[in-house]
Scaffold this active site. Structure first.
Site, PDB file in Angstrom:
ATOM      1  N   GLY A 147       0.819  -1.211   0.000  1.00 11.29           N
ATOM      2  CA  GLY A 147       0.000   0.000   0.000  1.00 11.29           C
ATOM      3  C   GLY A 147       0.845   1.249   0.000  1.00 11.29           C
ATOM      4  O   GLY A 147       0.607   2.178   0.773  1.00 11.29           O
ATOM      5  N   ALA A 148       1.843   1.302  -0.913  1.00 12.53           N
ATOM      6  CA  ALA A 148       2.849   2.363  -0.864  1.00 12.53           C
ATOM      7  C   ALA A 148       2.524   3.563  -1.736  1.00 12.53           C
ATOM      8  O   ALA A 148       3.343   4.489  -1.834  1.00 12.53           O
ATOM      9  CB  ALA A 148       4.208   1.800  -1.274  1.00 12.53           C
ATOM     10  N   GLY A 206       1.798   4.735   3.617  1.00 15.88           N
ATOM     11  CA  GLY A 206       2.740   3.948   2.833  1.00 15.88           C
ATOM     12  C   GLY A 206       3.684   4.814   2.023  1.00 15.88           C
ATOM     13  O   GLY A 206       4.904   4.565   1.967  1.00 15.88           O
ATOM     14  N   SER A 240      -4.580  -1.011  14.309  1.00 15.60           N
ATOM     15  CA  SER A 240      -5.350   0.171  14.687  1.00 15.60           C
ATOM     16  C   SER A 240      -5.776   0.049  16.140  1.00 15.60           C
ATOM     17  O   SER A 240      -5.935  -1.062  16.663  1.00 15.60           O
ATOM     18  CB  SER A 240      -6.593   0.290  13.798  1.00 15.60           C
ATOM     19  OG  SER A 240      -7.447   1.332  14.252  1.00 15.60           O
ATOM     20  N   TYR A 253     -13.882  -3.257   9.626  1.00 12.20           N
ATOM     21  CA  TYR A 253     -12.492  -2.794   9.728  1.00 12.20           C
ATOM     22  C   TYR A 253     -11.916  -3.124  11.109  1.00 12.20           C
ATOM     23  O   TYR A 253     -10.815  -3.664  11.227  1.00 12.20           O
ATOM     24  CB  TYR A 253     -12.457  -1.292   9.456  1.00 12.20           C
ATOM     25  CG  TYR A 253     -11.152  -0.613   9.798  1.00 12.20           C
ATOM     26  CD1 TYR A 253     -10.118  -0.548   8.873  1.00 12.20           C
ATOM     27  CD2 TYR A 253     -10.963  -0.008  11.045  1.00 12.20           C
ATOM     28  CE1 TYR A 253      -8.925   0.090   9.183  1.00 12.20           C
ATOM     29  CE2 TYR A 253      -9.778   0.626  11.356  1.00 12.20           C
ATOM     30  CZ  TYR A 253      -8.762   0.677  10.425  1.00 12.20           C
ATOM     31  OH  TYR A 253      -7.586   1.302  10.742  1.00 12.20           O
TER      32      TYR A 253
END
Length: 276
Positions: free
Chosen positions: A10-11, A16, A143, A166
């Site tokens: 996820g860069a 990211g 998270s 999530y």
């Protein structure tokens, strides 16, 4: 020649992208993952402008498809001489339409698939390279938002809501971190997880309708610390709230719940045998 090789999933945006810029400045060789080659190329150019001479390679895959996750691990193992660190940063957030339940290519609830199944499957696929490169570190970006998994409805087919999905997926990621760390004890590969910062200014936060509280740079230092700090050498199986080693949700310490989750996880990510 002795640059550390680090994979960031996820860069292409948010945390990211900020991690890529930070680690390039530190001299890391970067393996940047994304699902859009144009965005990957843009980040590579940005990294090159900020850190001339940076060594960057890109890997394209949709983490919502376990077949692509397995293929990604295969490509990295085949192409890279070693792997010193992995930051599992890619995320599916609460979504712009939080009451619309989405599924992965394999039909699993999308947040569970991207935030938990994909990093677990990718880490397992990369273990031969990580153990051969030891000492190596795996950092799972979790998270502070965590909710207990209902094993009668793991995929949230009833009462679906994106943020709930999530929060459950992030707890699953933390539980898998603890299990994998115990499994790899003594291998030289450490696995830790963290809440990098609260309500960072990311697309996922804004998409869900929340107001960002801090910039993504707030999450860079605690994440990079888990990857490079010599003081954390050998520290494994821990959950950090930024820089503080804290307890996660109580279900993360329930041995029976962790065993149930891992049995399910292994059954879902196991590769189908190749045709003869």
């Amino acid at each position: 020649m002795n640059r550390r090789i680090t994979l960031i999933t996820g860069a292409t945006q948010g945390l990211g992208r900020a991690l890529a810029l930070d680690l390039a400045e530190r001299g890391h060789t970067l393996l940047l993952h994304g699902r859009d080659q144009g965005r990957l190329d843009a980040v590579v150019a940005e990294v090159g402008d900020a850190s001339p001479g940076a060594d960057v390679r890109t890997y394209l895959a949709d983490l919502g498809d376990l077949d692509q996750v397995h293929a990604l691990a295969d490509r990295i193992r085949a192409a890279e001489p070693r792997l010193d660190g992995v930051i599992h940063n890619a995320v599916a957030g609460g979504g712009a339409e939080p009451l619309r339940r989405e599924v992965s290519a394999q039909g699993h609830e999308l947040r569970f698939a991207v935030n938990h199944l994909a990093p677990y499957a990718l880490t397992r696929g990369l273990l031969p390279l990580l153990t051969a490169s030891a000492p190596a570190r795996v950092v799972n970006v979790a998270s502070i938002g965590q909710e207990a998994i209902d094993f009668d409805d793991v995929m949230l087919e009833r009462g679906y809501e994106g943020l709930r999905a999530y929060c459950r997926s992030k707890l699953a990621l933390i539980m898998a971190t603890f299990e994998l760390a115990a499994e790899l004890e003594g291998s030289g590969v450490v696995v830790n997880t963290l809440h990098p910062a609260h309500l960072m200014d990311t697309n996922g936060v804004r998409e869900y309708g929340l107001t960002p509280a801090v910039g993504v740079d707030e999450g860079v230092r605690p994440t990079v610390r888990l990857l490079v700090d010599p003081a954390l050498e050998g520290v494994t199986g821990r959950y950090f709230d930024q820089f503080t080693d804290v307890r996660a949700h109580e279900q993360a310490y329930d041995g029976e719940a962790r065993a149930r989750l891992m049995e399910l996880t292994r059954s879902l990510v196991e590769r189908a045998p190749l045709p003869s």
